[in-house]
Write a protein that holds these residues in place. Structure first.
Motif, short mmCIF file in Angstrom:
data_model
loop_
_atom_site.label_atom_id
_atom_site.label_comp_id
_atom_site.label_asym_id
_atom_site.label_seq_id
_atom_site.Cartn_x
_atom_site.Cartn_y
_atom_site.Cartn_z
N TRP A 1 0.82 -1.16 -0.14
CA TRP A 1 0.21 0.14 -0.21
C TRP A 1 0.90 1.42 -0.02
O TRP A 1 0.64 2.29 -0.55
CB TRP A 1 -0.96 -0.13 1.13
CG TRP A 1 -2.44 0.14 0.88
CD1 TRP A 1 -2.90 1.19 -0.10
CD2 TRP A 1 -3.74 -0.51 1.27
NE1 TRP A 1 -4.15 1.12 -0.44
CE2 TRP A 1 -4.76 0.22 0.56
CE3 TRP A 1 -3.77 -1.55 2.25
CZ2 TRP A 1 -5.89 -0.45 0.82
CZ3 TRP A 1 -4.84 -1.76 2.64
CH2 TRP A 1 -6.17 -1.23 1.83
N GLU B 1 1.47 2.83 -3.26
CA GLU B 1 0.28 3.51 -3.94
C GLU B 1 0.33 4.80 -3.81
O GLU B 1 0.90 5.48 -2.72
CB GLU B 1 -0.96 2.98 -3.41
CG GLU B 1 -1.10 1.62 -3.71
CD GLU B 1 -1.30 1.10 -5.04
OE1 GLU B 1 -2.20 1.91 -5.88
OE2 GLU B 1 -0.78 0.19 -5.90
N ASN C 1 -2.51 7.11 -3.24
CA ASN C 1 -3.39 7.44 -2.28
C ASN C 1 -3.30 6.36 -1.30
O ASN C 1 -3.98 5.40 -1.48
CB ASN C 1 -4.75 7.73 -2.97
CG ASN C 1 -4.60 8.78 -4.08
OD1 ASN C 1 -3.84 9.76 -3.74
ND2 ASN C 1 -5.37 8.54 -5.13
N LEU D 1 -6.16 -3.03 -6.29
CA LEU D 1 -7.02 -2.36 -7.10
C LEU D 1 -8.37 -2.46 -6.66
O LEU D 1 -9.08 -1.39 -6.58
CB LEU D 1 -7.09 -3.14 -8.52
CG LEU D 1 -8.09 -2.52 -9.51
CD1 LEU D 1 -7.56 -1.44 -10.19
CD2 LEU D 1 -8.09 -3.61 -10.85
N VAL D 2 -8.98 -3.46 -6.07
CA VAL D 2 -10.38 -3.43 -5.49
C VAL D 2 -10.60 -2.58 -4.19
O VAL D 2 -11.33 -1.82 -4.07
CB VAL D 2 -10.59 -5.05 -5.03
CG1 VAL D 2 -12.07 -5.09 -4.42
CG2 VAL D 2 -10.70 -5.96 -6.39
N SER E 1 -8.64 -0.02 -3.35
CA SER E 1 -8.49 1.46 -3.50
C SER E 1 -9.79 1.93 -4.34
O SER E 1 -10.54 3.04 -4.05
CB SER E 1 -7.66 1.71 -4.91
OG SER E 1 -6.20 1.44 -4.26
N GLU E 2 -10.49 0.93 -5.20
CA GLU E 2 -11.69 1.48 -5.86
C GLU E 2 -12.86 1.79 -4.64
O GLU E 2 -13.69 2.31 -4.78
CB GLU E 2 -12.10 0.67 -6.66
CG GLU E 2 -11.46 0.55 -8.13
CD GLU E 2 -11.30 1.97 -8.85
OE1 GLU E 2 -12.49 2.51 -8.67
OE2 GLU E 2 -10.44 2.35 -9.38
N THR E 3 -12.85 0.62 -3.91
CA THR E 3 -13.83 0.57 -2.86
C THR E 3 -13.79 1.75 -1.74
O THR E 3 -14.60 2.30 -1.73
CB THR E 3 -13.58 -0.76 -2.02
OG1 THR E 3 -13.69 -1.91 -2.84
CG2 THR E 3 -14.59 -0.78 -0.87
N ARG F 1 -12.50 4.62 -2.69
CA ARG F 1 -13.13 6.07 -3.55
C ARG F 1 -14.50 5.82 -3.52
O ARG F 1 -14.98 6.99 -3.53
CB ARG F 1 -12.54 5.92 -4.97
CG ARG F 1 -11.12 6.34 -5.06
CD ARG F 1 -10.68 6.65 -6.61
NE ARG F 1 -10.42 5.50 -7.19
CZ ARG F 1 -9.26 4.98 -7.31
NH1 ARG F 1 -8.23 5.46 -6.86
NH2 ARG F 1 -9.17 3.73 -8.00
N ARG F 2 -15.07 4.91 -3.59
CA ARG F 2 -16.61 4.71 -3.64
C ARG F 2 -17.29 5.08 -2.35
O ARG F 2 -18.20 5.87 -2.09
CB ARG F 2 -17.28 3.22 -3.91
CG ARG F 2 -18.61 3.36 -3.95
CD ARG F 2 -18.98 1.65 -4.44
NE ARG F 2 -18.48 0.87 -3.56
CZ ARG F 2 -18.90 0.58 -2.41
NH1 ARG F 2 -20.04 0.96 -1.81
NH2 ARG F 2 -18.44 -0.59 -1.67
N CYS F 3 -16.42 4.62 -1.09
CA CYS F 3 -16.75 4.99 0.32
C CYS F 3 -16.66 6.31 0.40
O CYS F 3 -17.62 7.16 1.10
CB CYS F 3 -15.92 4.45 1.05
SG CYS F 3 -16.36 2.48 1.36
N GLN F 4 -15.56 7.09 -0.14
CA GLN F 4 -15.44 8.55 0.09
C GLN F 4 -16.42 9.26 -0.77
O GLN F 4 -16.89 10.09 -0.25
CB GLN F 4 -13.92 9.02 -0.23
CG GLN F 4 -12.93 8.53 0.41
CD GLN F 4 -11.60 9.17 0.08
OE1 GLN F 4 -11.01 8.57 -1.09
NE2 GLN F 4 -10.94 10.00 0.96
#
Length: 250
Positions: free
Chosen positions: A47, A50, A52, A134-135, A137-139, A141-144
């Protein structure tokens, strides 16, 4: 399941520490639950590469009880014994937060999904770490995005309530002014009559008149604010029209 008192106190301190760690509201927090330090180091190290990186909180499986959902946005679970994995996932379900499970290569993801359908299960095959990042990070972002939408909705409701109160006050301004005019007029009439009141009564009546005058001044300020808001709204509409015309011209 009843927890020993010492463990319950430890969980309370853990949740308190996790809440205190969330000082940056814009940075999400990922909770890593594992009994294997190497697994936690692998996830943490990956992590850190990454762009972010979320705030990370590490927790062993035996402490995964009575979790506070406000202390994390995503949980990553792995390297737990079967009984410990089941217990951890049951503890995470009431939080409503997304859970990623990195199961061993020889484990059955289907069995985990059948018992815990809300969990996202990844087998630790080749490339699993990249897939997990990947999963995750996308999760996050969706939570934010969901959190920002809820915050905007709460702010909108607050502004709507305040606007409703403001409109009501403006609508009632004339009625209140009429009542104040009556209070001021009658108090002035009583005050100009010599000897009609005792010294105490006269002092009290002067207080009533002065407070009525102050309320009248406040209402006059409301009128001024209404005019100022009207000017601002017209200017905003004018600026928006100019920007729209400029965009069409370009």
């Amino acid at each position: 399941m009843h927890l020993p008192e010492a463990l319950r106190r430890m969980m309370g301190r853990t949740n308190h520490a996790m809440r205190a760690a969330r000082t940056n509201l814009d940075q999400p927090t990922a909770l890593i639950i594992s009994d294997d330090p190497e697994f936690s180091r692998t996830i943490t190290g990956r992590w850190q590469t990454e762009r972010n990186m979320p705030a990370l909180t590490l927790m062993s499986g035996d402490l995964c009880q009575d979790l506070d959902p406000d202390t994390f946005d995503l949980a990553v679970v792995g390297a737990l014994k079967p009984a410990g994995l089941d217990s951890a996932l049951r503890a995470l379900e009431p939080t409503g937060k997304p859970v990623l499970v990195a199961c061993e290569a020889n484990a059955s993801p289907q069995q985990i999904r059948e018992k815990h359908p809300t969990a996202l299960v990844l087998r630790q095959d080749e490339g699993w770490l990249d897939a997990l990042m990947l999963v995750a990070s996308e999760t996050l972002r969706r939570c934010q995005a969901v959190a920002r939408a809820r915050q905007a909705e709460r702010a909108s409701k607050t502004l709507e309530r305040e606007a409703t109160l403001g409109r009501y006050m403006l609508e009632m301004r004339h009625t209140i002014n009429n009542a104040l005019t009556s209070v001021l007029g009658n108090s002035e009439l009583l005050l100009i009559e010599p000897g009609s009141l005792s010294a105490t009564g006269r002092s009290q009546l002067e207080t009533i008149r002065n407070m009525a005058v102050r309320m009248h001044e406040i209402l006059q300020r409301f009128s001024s604010i209404e005019k100022e808001l009207s000017i601002v709204e017209k200017q905003v509409e004018k600026d928006a029209k100019i920007r729209s015309q400029a965009a069409v011209a370009n």
